[in-house]
Structure formats: C-alpha cells, structure tokens
Design an enzyme around this catalytic site. Structure first.
Site, short mmCIF file in Angstrom:
data_model
loop_
_atom_site.label_atom_id
_atom_site.label_comp_id
_atom_site.label_asym_id
_atom_site.label_seq_id
_atom_site.Cartn_x
_atom_site.Cartn_y
_atom_site.Cartn_z
N LEU A 270 1.47 3.55 -2.23
CA LEU A 270 0.96 4.85 -2.83
C LEU A 270 -0.06 5.50 -2.04
CD1 LEU A 270 1.43 3.89 -6.52
CD2 LEU A 270 3.21 4.40 -4.96
N GLY A 271 -0.50 4.89 -0.88
CA GLY A 271 -1.58 5.36 -0.18
C GLY A 271 -1.22 6.62 0.76
N GLN A 272 -1.97 7.22 1.71
CA GLN A 272 -1.91 8.29 2.39
C GLN A 272 -0.73 8.36 3.29
OE1 GLN A 272 -4.82 9.30 4.87
NE2 GLN A 272 -4.38 11.58 4.86
N GLY B 126 0.73 -1.20 0.08
CA GLY B 126 -0.21 -0.04 -0.16
C GLY B 126 0.92 1.29 -0.04
N LYS C 244 -10.33 -4.22 11.98
CA LYS C 244 -9.25 -3.78 12.73
C LYS C 244 -9.36 -4.47 14.23
CE LYS C 244 -7.40 -0.85 10.22
NZ LYS C 244 -6.00 -1.44 9.23
N TYR D 263 -15.14 -1.85 8.71
CA TYR D 263 -13.67 -1.42 9.34
C TYR D 263 -13.30 -1.44 10.36
CZ TYR D 263 -9.70 1.90 9.38
OH TYR D 263 -8.40 2.21 9.27
#
Length: 316
Positions: A10-12, A8, A146, A142
């Site tokens: 290229l994510g935030q 991941g 988690k 979500y």
C-alpha cells in the site's frame, strides 16, 4: 514469475506495482501484503490482500507458504526523512524486514527483488554521472540501510544461490499514492499544490539537483529486471536507474507551461536539505541498459503533462 508476494503493497511504489502485476500476471497470482489495511484502497479491494508485518519472519513464511509463491518483491521500508527521525526503528524495519524476507526466499526457493536507492551514495561519491561501481559512504541511516541491503542481497546470492535482483531508485513521482516520507517527495507535492493553491513552498533549496523517475517507468523497471535472463546480470542487486535530473526551479518552470500563474518560493528544511546535498546530482544507468535493456518513456515534460492530467481526473 507466476505467483508473486508483494510486501509494503500500500506504499507509493507498491500501489501502482500491484495494479500492474495483477494486469500482467492475473489477479489471483498476486498476493499483496501490508502492515496496515486501508478500506477502499484499490490494492485491498482489487484482489488477494493479507496483513503482514515484515519484522515477523514466521508471518512472512506462513503467507508465502500458504500461497505457494515463487517470487517475493519486498517493498516495505521506512524512507529517508522518516528514518532520520527514528534511526533504530528504521534499522529494525529496513534491515530486519529484509533479512526475514531473504530467509523465506532461501527456504522456499523464491526469486527476490528489493529496491536500493540513490541514498546508498554519500557526499564522497562522485556527484555527477555517478558510476555503477564507486565509493559508497552514506551519512544517513536510510543510506546505511540501503548499502547494507545491497551487500546482504549479494551475500544471499553467492552463499545460498537466492536469485536476488534490485535497482537503485531515484526519487519517484506518482499521482496514485501519496509519498511516504522521502527527501524527494517535494517533486510530488509541487503538483498537488500547483493545482490546489497555484503556488508551492519548497523545502529543498533552489539549485539542488536530484535524479527522478515517473512511477510507470519505475514499475516497468522492476518487471523488466525480474523477467531478465539471469545469465546476463553481472550486478544483480544495485543497478543505477534514472530518467531525469532537475532542481525545483526546473520543475516549476515546466508546471508554468500549463499553469502560467504558478509561483514557487522556499522554506528550506535543514534535515532534508542535508540529505539531498549528500546524494548525487545525476547517476549513470549504463549497466542497467547493457545487462537487461533498461529504458524509460517519460522525461520531465511528458511526466508533468501526465501528472497534472491524472491529478485533475482525481479531483485535485
């Protein structure tokens, strides 16, 4: 950490994390991966990059083996608001991807990091100064992902001896990369609109407090935890971390100090508001401070000043 695989990337979070890791550990020692490739992206252009879908366990193994990595930092995930729109896809990516990367960490004897979230708490968790260890009954896919992920990482540590570590991130604010579908994303969008439009329409209601953190502090937390003495880690996989808690009015007031004509109004999104209402107002990071020296540099005022300056530099 000597050779680090980041999913991941290229994510935030991944964008700023990879840049910092390359600075700190050497460009050739960071293997950035993502399911899509964006030409011109600084992570793609700045060092080793591979296409990788984390739901493909064989693909994860082959890349980890190819580069002889000793650490996996697993950031690939579907975020809260997006996950509510497609809960099965969220489970497949968030839990399937986590299981695959944990298996590779076990097979190749890698250290392992993946983030949890304040989304792991629910409406029956204490709302203020939420403890490190407390009831967790989230009402979102979500959040379910988690909590399940926290337990799964604990399982891999106790059952197989995988050196798993993680934090519960609050909302994260960044100028480097656009957010990817989280409930707290308003706290990024507000800065963009302040500069472009001089006003912002919030989808989160006035008076809704949520914990937040500026991305440089989040990146520092990941590296500090991964470099911490494992013998001092009692919790390992779900440390509460935070820097500040505010509602939309408070962040707007801070922006007005720099842009006096800035205004805020509201058009509340019921889906994201329901998610926000199920989360804590503030969480207690004492365990992280005591076990690995967690600390932050940015409060709301300093973050706002830096965000506006950096976005102006980008031409926003």
């Amino acid at each position: 950490m000597k050779k680090i695989l980041v999913t991941g990337a290229l994510g935030q979070i991944g964008t700023e994390l990879v840049v910092k890791l390359r600075e700190q550990y050497g460009v050739d020692n960071i293997i950035a991966t993502n399911r899509s490739r964006y030409e011109g992206h600084p992570v793609v252009e700045g060092g080793t990059f591979e296409l990788l879908d984390v739901t493909d366990e064989k693909g994860v193994f082959e890349i980890a083996k190819k580069y002889d990595v000793d650490t996996i930092i697993h950031m690939a995930a579907l975020l809260s608001a997006t996950a509510e729109k497609n809960p099965k896809l969220a489970w497949d990516i968030n839990m399937g991807g986590l299981m695959n990367t944990l298996e590779v960490a076990r097979e190749l004897n890698c250290k392992f990091f993946t983030p949890s979230s304040i989304g792991a708490f629910g409406p029956t968790s204490p709302k203020d100064n939420t403890p490190q260890d407390t009831i967790q009954r989230p009402t979102t896919m979500y959040g379910v992902n988690k909590v399940s992920g926290e337990l799964l990482c604990d399982y891999y540590y106790h059952k197989f001896g995988v050196d798993t570590r993680g934090v519960r991130f609050p909302g994260l604010i960044s100028y480097a990369q656009a957010p990817g579908g989280g409930t707290t994303d308003y706290a990024v969008h507000i800065y963009y609109d302040a500069l472009k439009l001089g006003k912002y329409t919030s989808y989160i209601a006035k008076g809704t407090y949520m914990d937040m953190m500026y991305m440089p502090d989040a990146v520092k937390a990941i590296i500090d935890l991964m470099e911490a003495d494992p013998s001092k880690l009692k919790h390992r996989n779900a440390f509460n971390v935070t820097a500040m808690s505010f509602d939309p009015e408070e962040i707007a007031a801070e922006i007005k100090k720099h842009i006096p004509t800035f205004t805020i109004d509201y058009d509340v999104d019921p889906v994201r508001q329901t998610i926000a209402d199920s989360w804590p107002n503030s969480i207690d990071p004492t365990a992280a401070k005591e076990e690995w020296g967690f600390s932050v540099e940015y409060d709301l005022a300093r973050m706002t000043e830096d965000m506006l300056a950096k976005l102006k530099e980008k031409g926003i």
